[in-house]
Scaffold this active site. Structure first.
Site, PDB file in Angstrom:
ATOM      1  N   ASN A 128     -34.980  26.834 -10.079  1.00  0.00           N
ATOM      2  CA  ASN A 128     -35.454  24.914  -9.690  1.00  0.00           C
ATOM      3  C   ASN A 128     -36.977  25.256  -8.284  1.00  0.00           C
ATOM      4  O   ASN A 128     -36.834  24.202  -8.037  1.00  0.00           O
ATOM      5  CB  ASN A 128     -34.596  24.682  -9.478  1.00  0.00           C
ATOM      6  CG  ASN A 128     -33.813  24.273  -8.428  1.00  0.00           C
ATOM      7  OD1 ASN A 128     -34.130  25.742  -7.568  1.00  0.00           O
ATOM      8  ND2 ASN A 128     -33.038  23.786  -7.932  1.00  0.00           N
ATOM      9  N   ASP A 171     -30.499  31.730   4.976  1.00  0.00           N
ATOM     10  CA  ASP A 171     -29.267  30.987   4.563  1.00  0.00           C
ATOM     11  C   ASP A 171     -28.185  31.006   5.153  1.00  0.00           C
ATOM     12  O   ASP A 171     -27.840  32.580   4.558  1.00  0.00           O
ATOM     13  CB  ASP A 171     -29.924  30.188   3.980  1.00  0.00           C
ATOM     14  CG  ASP A 171     -30.110  30.773   1.736  1.00  0.00           C
ATOM     15  OD1 ASP A 171     -29.337  32.468   2.222  1.00  0.00           O
ATOM     16  OD2 ASP A 171     -31.033  30.535   1.907  1.00  0.00           O
ATOM     17  N   HIS A 183     -36.765  26.847  -5.445  1.00  0.00           N
ATOM     18  CA  HIS A 183     -36.145  26.722  -4.435  1.00  0.00           C
ATOM     19  C   HIS A 183     -36.332  28.627  -3.737  1.00  0.00           C
ATOM     20  O   HIS A 183     -36.141  29.333  -4.523  1.00  0.00           O
ATOM     21  CB  HIS A 183     -34.227  26.339  -4.014  1.00  0.00           C
ATOM     22  CG  HIS A 183     -33.862  27.321  -4.492  1.00  0.00           C
ATOM     23  ND1 HIS A 183     -32.373  26.991  -5.243  1.00  0.00           N
ATOM     24  CD2 HIS A 183     -33.684  28.602  -4.329  1.00  0.00           C
ATOM     25  CE1 HIS A 183     -31.766  28.201  -4.815  1.00  0.00           C
ATOM     26  NE2 HIS A 183     -32.397  28.816  -4.607  1.00  0.00           N
ATOM     27  N   GLU A 229     -34.402  23.362  -1.816  1.00  0.00           N
ATOM     28  CA  GLU A 229     -34.082  22.504  -3.036  1.00  0.00           C
ATOM     29  C   GLU A 229     -35.773  21.482  -2.830  1.00  0.00           C
ATOM     30  O   GLU A 229     -36.112  20.962  -2.149  1.00  0.00           O
ATOM     31  CB  GLU A 229     -32.270  21.968  -3.090  1.00  0.00           C
ATOM     32  CG  GLU A 229     -31.791  22.309  -2.675  1.00  0.00           C
ATOM     33  CD  GLU A 229     -31.255  23.506  -4.057  1.00  0.00           C
ATOM     34  OE1 GLU A 229     -32.510  24.080  -5.123  1.00  0.00           O
ATOM     35  OE2 GLU A 229     -30.285  23.241  -4.419  1.00  0.00           O
TER      36      GLU A 229
HETATM   37  C1  GLP Z   1     -29.989  31.909  -4.118  1.00  0.00           C
HETATM   38  C2  GLP Z   1     -30.545  31.831  -2.411  1.00  0.00           C
HETATM   39  C3  GLP Z   1     -31.936  32.126  -2.665  1.00  0.00           C
HETATM   40  C4  GLP Z   1     -32.110  33.282  -3.585  1.00  0.00           C
HETATM   41  C5  GLP Z   1     -32.179  32.836  -4.700  1.00  0.00           C
HETATM   42  C6  GLP Z   1     -32.065  33.828  -6.402  1.00  0.00           C
HETATM   43  O1  GLP Z   1     -29.750  30.482  -4.534  1.00  0.00           O
HETATM   44  N1  GLP Z   1     -30.388  31.002  -1.406  1.00  0.00           N
HETATM   45  O2  GLP Z   1     -33.022  32.789  -1.152  1.00  0.00           O
HETATM   46  O3  GLP Z   1     -33.770  33.295  -3.572  1.00  0.00           O
HETATM   47  O4  GLP Z   1     -30.092  31.817  -5.172  1.00  0.00           O
HETATM   48  O5  GLP Z   1     -31.308  34.428  -6.549  1.00  0.00           O
HETATM   49  P1  GLP Z   1     -31.762  35.555  -7.665  1.00  0.00           P
HETATM   50  O6  GLP Z   1     -32.902  36.714  -6.652  1.00  0.00           O
HETATM   51  O7  GLP Z   1     -30.177  36.024  -7.469  1.00  0.00           O
HETATM   52  O8  GLP Z   1     -31.928  35.156  -8.765  1.00  0.00           O
END
Ligand code: GLP
Length: 219
Positions: free
Chosen positions: A105, A36, A107, A112
Protein backbone atom coordinates in the site's frame (compact mmCIF):
# COMPACT_ATOMS: atom_id res chain seq x y z
CA UNK A 1 22.80 2.68 8.88
CA UNK A 2 19.03 2.65 8.91
CA UNK A 3 17.82 -0.89 8.34
CA UNK A 4 14.59 -2.53 7.21
CA UNK A 5 12.94 -5.92 7.54
CA UNK A 6 10.66 -7.77 5.11
CA UNK A 7 11.70 -10.10 2.32
CA UNK A 8 13.13 -7.41 0.03
CA UNK A 9 16.39 -6.71 1.92
CA UNK A 10 17.26 -10.38 2.58
CA UNK A 11 19.50 -10.59 -0.51
CA UNK A 12 21.24 -7.39 0.57
CA UNK A 13 21.94 -8.78 4.03
CA UNK A 14 23.23 -12.04 2.57
CA UNK A 15 25.55 -10.11 0.27
CA UNK A 16 26.84 -7.93 3.13
CA UNK A 17 27.43 -11.05 5.25
CA UNK A 18 29.38 -12.70 2.46
CA UNK A 19 31.54 -9.58 1.94
CA UNK A 20 32.12 -9.49 5.70
CA UNK A 21 33.16 -13.18 5.73
CA UNK A 22 35.55 -12.53 2.85
CA UNK A 23 37.14 -9.81 4.94
CA UNK A 24 36.00 -6.94 2.73
CA UNK A 25 33.70 -5.32 5.30
CA UNK A 26 34.04 -4.41 8.94
CA UNK A 27 30.93 -3.57 10.97
CA UNK A 28 32.68 -2.91 14.28
CA UNK A 29 32.01 0.82 14.11
CA UNK A 30 28.61 0.66 12.44
CA UNK A 31 25.56 1.79 14.36
CA UNK A 32 22.31 0.32 13.08
CA UNK A 33 18.90 1.84 13.63
CA UNK A 34 15.92 -0.27 12.64
CA UNK A 35 12.80 1.27 11.20
CA UNK A 36 10.14 -0.54 13.17
CA UNK A 37 8.90 -3.26 15.51
CA UNK A 38 5.57 -4.95 16.17
CA UNK A 39 3.88 -3.78 19.34
CA UNK A 40 3.38 -6.55 21.89
CA UNK A 41 6.10 -8.92 20.71
CA UNK A 42 9.03 -9.65 22.99
CA UNK A 43 12.48 -9.51 21.43
CA UNK A 44 12.84 -13.28 21.64
CA UNK A 45 9.55 -13.90 19.82
CA UNK A 46 10.56 -15.45 16.49
CA UNK A 47 8.23 -13.03 14.64
CA UNK A 48 9.70 -9.90 16.17
CA UNK A 49 11.78 -7.67 13.95
CA UNK A 50 14.51 -7.91 16.58
CA UNK A 51 14.67 -11.69 15.96
CA UNK A 52 14.58 -11.12 12.22
CA UNK A 53 17.54 -8.73 12.36
CA UNK A 54 19.49 -10.86 14.79
CA UNK A 55 19.12 -14.13 12.89
CA UNK A 56 19.31 -12.79 9.36
CA UNK A 57 22.07 -10.26 9.83
CA UNK A 58 23.53 -9.19 13.16
CA UNK A 59 24.67 -12.58 14.45
CA UNK A 60 26.64 -13.14 11.25
CA UNK A 61 28.71 -9.94 11.39
CA UNK A 62 30.96 -8.17 13.89
CA UNK A 63 28.55 -5.41 14.87
CA UNK A 64 28.68 -4.37 18.52
CA UNK A 65 25.35 -5.45 20.05
CA UNK A 66 25.19 -2.16 21.95
CA UNK A 67 25.15 -0.40 18.60
CA UNK A 68 21.98 -1.94 17.22
CA UNK A 69 18.73 -0.16 17.93
CA UNK A 70 15.13 -1.35 17.51
CA UNK A 71 12.04 -0.03 19.31
CA UNK A 72 10.94 -2.20 22.24
CA UNK A 73 7.74 -4.01 21.21
CA UNK A 74 6.80 -4.51 24.85
CA UNK A 75 7.34 -0.93 25.97
CA UNK A 76 4.84 0.03 28.68
CA UNK A 77 4.18 3.52 27.41
CA UNK A 78 3.88 4.19 23.67
CA UNK A 79 4.66 7.85 23.84
CA UNK A 80 7.70 7.42 26.06
CA UNK A 81 9.07 4.68 23.83
CA UNK A 82 8.65 6.86 20.73
CA UNK A 83 10.31 9.87 22.35
CA UNK A 84 13.12 7.62 23.61
CA UNK A 85 13.70 6.19 20.13
CA UNK A 86 13.74 9.61 18.46
CA UNK A 87 16.26 10.82 21.07
CA UNK A 88 18.44 7.79 20.38
CA UNK A 89 18.39 8.54 16.66
CA UNK A 90 19.21 12.18 17.34
CA UNK A 91 22.07 11.27 19.67
CA UNK A 92 23.52 9.02 16.98
CA UNK A 93 23.45 11.95 14.57
CA UNK A 94 20.69 10.60 12.33
CA UNK A 95 20.99 8.09 9.52
CA UNK A 96 23.67 8.10 6.83
CA UNK A 97 22.34 5.29 4.66
CA UNK A 98 18.69 4.21 4.92
CA UNK A 99 17.68 0.88 3.45
CA UNK A 100 13.97 0.57 2.65
CA UNK A 101 11.46 -1.94 1.35
CA UNK A 102 8.04 -0.92 0.09
CA UNK A 103 4.70 -2.15 1.38
CA UNK A 104 1.94 -3.07 -1.09
CA UNK A 105 0.00 0.00 0.00
CA UNK A 106 3.05 2.26 -0.34
CA UNK A 107 4.13 2.16 3.29
CA UNK A 108 7.74 2.62 4.28
CA UNK A 109 8.76 1.35 7.70
CA UNK A 110 5.23 1.11 9.06
CA UNK A 111 4.21 4.59 7.93
CA UNK A 112 0.77 3.66 6.70
CA UNK A 113 -1.34 5.62 4.17
CA UNK A 114 -3.21 8.48 5.82
CA UNK A 115 -4.13 12.15 5.73
CA UNK A 116 -0.79 13.44 6.94
CA UNK A 117 2.84 12.44 7.11
CA UNK A 118 3.83 11.57 10.69
CA UNK A 119 7.13 13.23 11.42
CA UNK A 120 8.40 11.40 14.48
CA UNK A 121 8.48 7.82 15.75
CA UNK A 122 4.93 6.78 16.51
CA UNK A 123 2.73 3.84 17.37
CA UNK A 124 0.56 3.00 14.39
CA UNK A 125 -2.53 0.89 13.84
CA UNK A 126 -1.64 -1.43 10.97
CA UNK A 127 -3.93 -1.32 7.95
CA UNK A 128 -5.85 -4.42 6.81
CA UNK A 129 -3.67 -4.55 3.67
CA UNK A 130 -0.51 -4.68 5.76
CA UNK A 131 -1.92 -7.29 8.14
CA UNK A 132 -2.95 -9.45 5.18
CA UNK A 133 0.40 -8.99 3.40
CA UNK A 134 2.42 -9.80 6.51
CA UNK A 135 0.22 -12.75 7.52
CA UNK A 136 2.31 -14.98 5.24
CA UNK A 137 5.06 -14.80 7.83
CA UNK A 138 2.76 -15.82 10.72
CA UNK A 139 0.76 -18.98 11.40
CA UNK A 140 -2.43 -17.14 10.47
CA UNK A 141 -3.77 -13.64 10.06
CA UNK A 142 -5.09 -13.51 13.65
CA UNK A 143 -1.53 -13.76 14.93
CA UNK A 144 -0.30 -10.61 13.19
CA UNK A 145 -0.02 -7.79 15.74
CA UNK A 146 -2.46 -4.96 15.09
CA UNK A 147 -0.08 -2.17 16.09
CA UNK A 148 3.56 -1.34 15.55
CA UNK A 149 6.16 1.27 16.39
CA UNK A 150 7.76 2.96 13.42
CA UNK A 151 10.17 5.80 12.85
CA UNK A 152 8.49 8.73 11.15
CA UNK A 153 9.21 10.51 7.90
CA UNK A 154 11.72 12.86 9.48
CA UNK A 155 14.18 10.04 10.17
CA UNK A 156 13.77 8.64 6.67
CA UNK A 157 13.84 11.93 4.79
CA UNK A 158 16.81 13.25 6.76
CA UNK A 159 18.89 10.19 5.89
CA UNK A 160 21.78 11.28 3.70
CA UNK A 161 21.13 8.50 1.22
CA UNK A 162 18.10 6.25 0.74
CA UNK A 163 18.19 2.90 -1.05
CA UNK A 164 14.79 1.35 -1.71
CA UNK A 165 14.61 -2.27 -2.84
CA UNK A 166 11.58 -3.73 -4.60
CA UNK A 167 10.91 -7.06 -6.22
CA UNK A 168 8.06 -9.00 -7.77
CA UNK A 169 5.15 -8.19 -10.04
CA UNK A 170 2.89 -7.61 -7.05
CA UNK A 171 4.89 -4.43 -6.33
CA UNK A 172 4.75 -3.04 -9.91
CA UNK A 173 1.62 -0.93 -9.43
CA UNK A 174 2.68 0.62 -6.14
CA UNK A 175 6.20 1.30 -7.44
CA UNK A 176 4.69 3.34 -10.29
CA UNK A 177 2.31 5.15 -7.93
CA UNK A 178 5.03 5.90 -5.39
CA UNK A 179 7.75 7.10 -7.73
CA UNK A 180 5.80 8.45 -10.72
CA UNK A 181 2.50 9.48 -9.10
CA UNK A 182 1.41 12.35 -6.88
CA UNK A 183 3.34 13.05 -3.70
CA UNK A 184 0.70 12.34 -1.09
CA UNK A 185 0.49 10.78 2.39
CA UNK A 186 -2.03 8.39 0.86
CA UNK A 187 1.00 6.75 -0.79
CA UNK A 188 3.59 7.31 1.94
CA UNK A 189 6.63 6.32 -0.14
CA UNK A 190 5.80 9.05 -2.68
CA UNK A 191 7.55 11.55 -0.40
CA UNK A 192 10.80 9.88 -1.46
CA UNK A 193 10.44 11.72 -4.79
CA UNK A 194 11.55 14.79 -2.81
CA UNK A 195 14.68 13.15 -1.42
CA UNK A 196 17.84 14.37 -3.10
CA UNK A 197 19.76 11.10 -2.96
CA UNK A 198 17.43 8.19 -3.58
CA UNK A 199 18.32 4.97 -5.36
CA UNK A 200 15.51 2.61 -6.33
CA UNK A 201 16.65 -0.93 -7.05
CA UNK A 202 14.23 -3.48 -8.42
CA UNK A 203 13.86 -6.57 -10.52
CA UNK A 204 12.23 -6.39 -13.95
CA UNK A 205 8.82 -7.41 -12.65
CA UNK A 206 8.63 -4.72 -9.96
CA UNK A 207 9.84 -2.04 -12.38
CA UNK A 208 7.66 -3.21 -15.28
CA UNK A 209 5.27 -0.22 -15.11
CA UNK A 210 8.03 2.38 -15.12
CA UNK A 211 8.78 4.00 -18.52
CA UNK A 212 11.87 2.27 -19.99
CA UNK A 213 13.70 5.59 -20.52
CA UNK A 214 13.84 6.06 -16.77
CA UNK A 215 15.55 2.75 -16.09
CA UNK A 216 19.20 1.90 -15.81
CA UNK A 217 19.91 -1.81 -16.25
CA UNK A 218 22.55 -3.84 -14.40
CA UNK A 219 23.45 -7.38 -15.26
C1 GLP B 1 6.83 -4.68 6.41
C2 GLP B 1 7.91 -3.77 6.96
C3 GLP B 1 8.44 -2.82 5.92
C4 GLP B 1 8.71 -3.57 4.64
C5 GLP B 1 7.42 -4.12 4.11
C6 GLP B 1 7.56 -4.80 2.77
O1 GLP B 1 5.55 -4.19 6.56
N1 GLP B 1 7.49 -3.02 8.09
O2 GLP B 1 9.60 -2.18 6.42
O3 GLP B 1 9.28 -2.69 3.70
O4 GLP B 1 6.97 -5.06 5.06
O5 GLP B 1 7.98 -6.12 2.94
P1 GLP B 1 8.46 -7.09 1.79
O6 GLP B 1 9.81 -6.64 1.43
O7 GLP B 1 8.44 -8.43 2.44
O8 GLP B 1 7.47 -6.97 0.68
Amino acid sequence: MGLATGTSPIGTYNQLISWYKKGDLDFSKVRAINLDEYKGLTRDNSQSYFSYMYHRFYKHINIDFNSMFIPYGTAKNDEEECVRYDRTIETLGGVDLQLLGLGHNGHIGFNEPGQIYEIGTHCVKLSDTTIKANARLFKDEQEVPKYAYTVGMKTIMQAKKVVCIVSGEDKAYIVKEAFYGLVTPRVPASILQLHNDLVLIGDEAALSQIPVNNLCAFS
